[in-house]
Design a protein around this motif. Structure first.
Motif, PDB file in Angstrom:
ATOM      1  N   ARG A  33      -2.697  11.522 -12.572  1.00 29.85           N
ATOM      2  CA  ARG A  33      -2.570  12.921 -12.166  1.00 29.85           C
ATOM      3  C   ARG A  33      -3.326  13.120 -10.864  1.00 29.85           C
ATOM      4  O   ARG A  33      -4.502  12.775 -10.753  1.00 29.85           O
ATOM      5  CB  ARG A  33      -3.120  13.848 -13.241  1.00 29.85           C
ATOM      6  N   CYS A  34      -2.633  13.673  -9.866  1.00 23.54           N
ATOM      7  CA  CYS A  34      -3.209  14.040  -8.575  1.00 23.54           C
ATOM      8  C   CYS A  34      -3.118  15.556  -8.473  1.00 23.54           C
ATOM      9  O   CYS A  34      -2.013  16.094  -8.332  1.00 23.54           O
ATOM     10  CB  CYS A  34      -2.448  13.394  -7.423  1.00 23.54           C
ATOM     11  N   GLY A  35      -4.259  16.246  -8.532  1.00 24.32           N
ATOM     12  CA  GLY A  35      -4.219  17.699  -8.580  1.00 24.32           C
ATOM     13  C   GLY A  35      -3.507  18.110  -9.858  1.00 24.32           C
ATOM     14  O   GLY A  35      -3.935  17.778 -10.950  1.00 24.32           O
ATOM     15  N   GLN A  36      -2.377  18.839  -9.737  1.00 29.52           N
ATOM     16  CA  GLN A  36      -1.583  19.229 -10.908  1.00 29.52           C
ATOM     17  C   GLN A  36      -0.297  18.406 -11.042  1.00 29.52           C
ATOM     18  O   GLN A  36       0.505  18.666 -11.925  1.00 29.52           O
ATOM     19  CB  GLN A  36      -1.238  20.721 -10.829  1.00 29.52           C
ATOM     20  N   VAL A  37      -0.093  17.427 -10.154  1.00 29.16           N
ATOM     21  CA  VAL A  37       1.105  16.572 -10.202  1.00 29.16           C
ATOM     22  C   VAL A  37       0.775  15.339 -11.031  1.00 29.16           C
ATOM     23  O   VAL A  37      -0.168  14.610 -10.735  1.00 29.16           O
ATOM     24  CB  VAL A  37       1.544  16.162  -8.780  1.00 29.16           C
ATOM     25  N   GLU A  66       0.846  -1.195   0.000  1.00 28.67           N
ATOM     26  CA  GLU A  66       0.000   0.000   0.000  1.00 28.67           C
ATOM     27  C   GLU A  66       0.876   1.238   0.000  1.00 28.67           C
ATOM     28  O   GLU A  66       1.827   1.338   0.770  1.00 28.67           O
ATOM     29  CB  GLU A  66      -0.903   0.003   1.226  1.00 28.67           C
ATOM     30  N   VAL A  67       0.551   2.191  -0.872  1.00 28.34           N
ATOM     31  CA  VAL A  67       1.283   3.453  -0.979  1.00 28.34           C
ATOM     32  C   VAL A  67       0.243   4.573  -0.966  1.00 28.34           C
ATOM     33  O   VAL A  67      -0.625   4.620  -1.828  1.00 28.34           O
ATOM     34  CB  VAL A  67       2.118   3.531  -2.276  1.00 28.34           C
ATOM     35  N   THR A  68       0.346   5.450   0.028  1.00 25.09           N
ATOM     36  CA  THR A  68      -0.559   6.589   0.109  1.00 25.09           C
ATOM     37  C   THR A  68       0.152   7.819  -0.437  1.00 25.09           C
ATOM     38  O   THR A  68       1.305   8.072  -0.109  1.00 25.09           O
ATOM     39  CB  THR A  68      -0.993   6.841   1.567  1.00 25.09           C
ATOM     40  N   LEU A  69      -0.551   8.576  -1.282  1.00 20.45           N
ATOM     41  CA  LEU A  69      -0.005   9.790  -1.884  1.00 20.45           C
ATOM     42  C   LEU A  69      -0.719  10.992  -1.280  1.00 20.45           C
ATOM     43  O   LEU A  69      -1.935  10.971  -1.114  1.00 20.45           O
ATOM     44  CB  LEU A  69      -0.265   9.803  -3.398  1.00 20.45           C
ATOM     45  N   GLY A  70       0.049  12.033  -0.943  1.00 18.38           N
ATOM     46  CA  GLY A  70      -0.549  13.242  -0.407  1.00 18.38           C
ATOM     47  C   GLY A  70       0.495  14.177   0.169  1.00 18.38           C
ATOM     48  O   GLY A  70       1.695  13.900   0.112  1.00 18.38           O
ATOM     49  N   ARG A  71       0.022  15.290   0.734  1.00 22.43           N
ATOM     50  CA  ARG A  71       0.929  16.280   1.320  1.00 22.43           C
ATOM     51  C   ARG A  71       1.312  15.939   2.758  1.00 22.43           C
ATOM     52  O   ARG A  71       2.307  16.426   3.268  1.00 22.43           O
ATOM     53  CB  ARG A  71       0.259  17.657   1.314  1.00 22.43           C
ATOM     54  N   HIS A  72       0.528  15.125   3.440  1.00 28.80           N
ATOM     55  CA  HIS A  72       0.778  14.830   4.855  1.00 28.80           C
ATOM     56  C   HIS A  72       2.072  14.029   5.022  1.00 28.80           C
ATOM     57  O   HIS A  72       2.348  13.128   4.232  1.00 28.80           O
ATOM     58  CB  HIS A  72      -0.397  14.048   5.441  1.00 28.80           C
ATOM     59  N   PRO A  73       2.869  14.356   6.054  1.00 22.73           N
ATOM     60  CA  PRO A  73       4.151  13.654   6.253  1.00 22.73           C
ATOM     61  C   PRO A  73       4.009  12.149   6.488  1.00 22.73           C
ATOM     62  O   PRO A  73       4.975  11.412   6.294  1.00 22.73           O
ATOM     63  CB  PRO A  73       4.752  14.329   7.488  1.00 22.73           C
ATOM     64  N   SER A  74       2.838  11.668   6.888  1.00 21.80           N
ATOM     65  CA  SER A  74       2.674  10.231   7.125  1.00 21.80           C
ATOM     66  C   SER A  74       2.464   9.445   5.831  1.00 21.80           C
ATOM     67  O   SER A  74       2.457   8.217   5.851  1.00 21.80           O
ATOM     68  CB  SER A  74       1.495   9.978   8.073  1.00 21.80           C
ATOM     69  N   CYS A  75       2.292  10.121   4.716  1.00 22.98           N
ATOM     70  CA  CYS A  75       2.111   9.444   3.425  1.00 22.98           C
ATOM     71  C   CYS A  75       3.431   8.820   2.974  1.00 22.98           C
ATOM     72  O   CYS A  75       4.504   9.367   3.226  1.00 22.98           O
ATOM     73  CB  CYS A  75       1.618  10.432   2.364  1.00 22.98           C
ATOM     74  N   ARG A 103      -4.550   6.485  -3.078  1.00 20.56           N
ATOM     75  CA  ARG A 103      -3.873   5.306  -2.535  1.00 20.56           C
ATOM     76  C   ARG A 103      -3.675   4.286  -3.639  1.00 20.56           C
ATOM     77  O   ARG A 103      -4.577   4.028  -4.440  1.00 20.56           O
ATOM     78  CB  ARG A 103      -4.704   4.717  -1.398  1.00 20.56           C
ATOM     79  N   LEU A 104      -2.475   3.709  -3.674  1.00 17.89           N
ATOM     80  CA  LEU A 104      -2.150   2.587  -4.555  1.00 17.89           C
ATOM     81  C   LEU A 104      -2.105   1.347  -3.667  1.00 17.89           C
ATOM     82  O   LEU A 104      -1.372   1.320  -2.688  1.00 17.89           O
ATOM     83  CB  LEU A 104      -0.793   2.796  -5.221  1.00 17.89           C
TER      84      LEU A 104
END
Length: 156
Positions: free
Chosen positions: A132-136, A69-78, A93-94
């Motif tokens: 694409r996540c947001g603009q990334v 499991e891979v979580t994508l985001g701005r939070h440091p726990s990702c 999430r992948l």
């Protein structure tokens, strides 16, 4: 009808209690064996590595993920922190299950897109998918696992 003597009733009750405890022991033993087999199967499961190539940034930059499991985001726990204002704190999430990699949006504000289409439900990923996540945005490659012979698989 004549009443049975007390010692016969006591013996029948003890026999029923033994049968009940025997049945419960058999149930727990069966469950324990099943859980042990399931844990063994999960331990043997091999996860294909995800190779992620961001579209922006230095040429040739690659990220590798070998967890289920891979979580994508701005939070440091990702697992993959994306420092962009258009990305939610827990954006997507992948997940690897049922022998496939899946992508799911976690209720992000700016959406998650797979090959240009907005995600509304978890979807199965294939190699060369564009996400694409947001603009990334980035391209995903799923590395093939080396083939394992049947003889190797059957060994404990």
């Amino acid at each position: 009808m004549a009443e049975l003597p007390a010692y016969i009733l006591l013996g029948l009750r003890a026999l029923m209690a033994l049968a009940l405890y025997g049945f419960l022991a058999w149930c727990f033993l069966t469950l324990w064996r099943e859980l042990k087999q399931q844990a063994h199967n999960l331990a043997r499961q091999r996860i294909p590595t995800l190779l992620v190539m961001p579209d922006s940034g230095p040429a040739g930059e690659q990220l590798r993920f070998a967890t289920a499991e891979v979580t994508l985001g701005r939070h440091p726990s990702c697992e993959w922190v994306l420092a962009d204002e258009t990305v939610s704190s827990r954006h997507a999430r992948l997940v690897f299950h049922h022998d496939h990699w899946w992508l799911e949006d976690l209720g992000s504000r700016n959406g998650t897109f797979l090959n240009g289409d907005a995600l509304h439900a978890p979807v199965v990923l294939t190699s060369q998918d564009h996400i694409r996540c947001g603009q990334v945005s980035f391209t995903l490659h799923i590395e093939a696992l080396p083939q394992v012979s049947a003889q190797t698989q059957e060994q404990p």
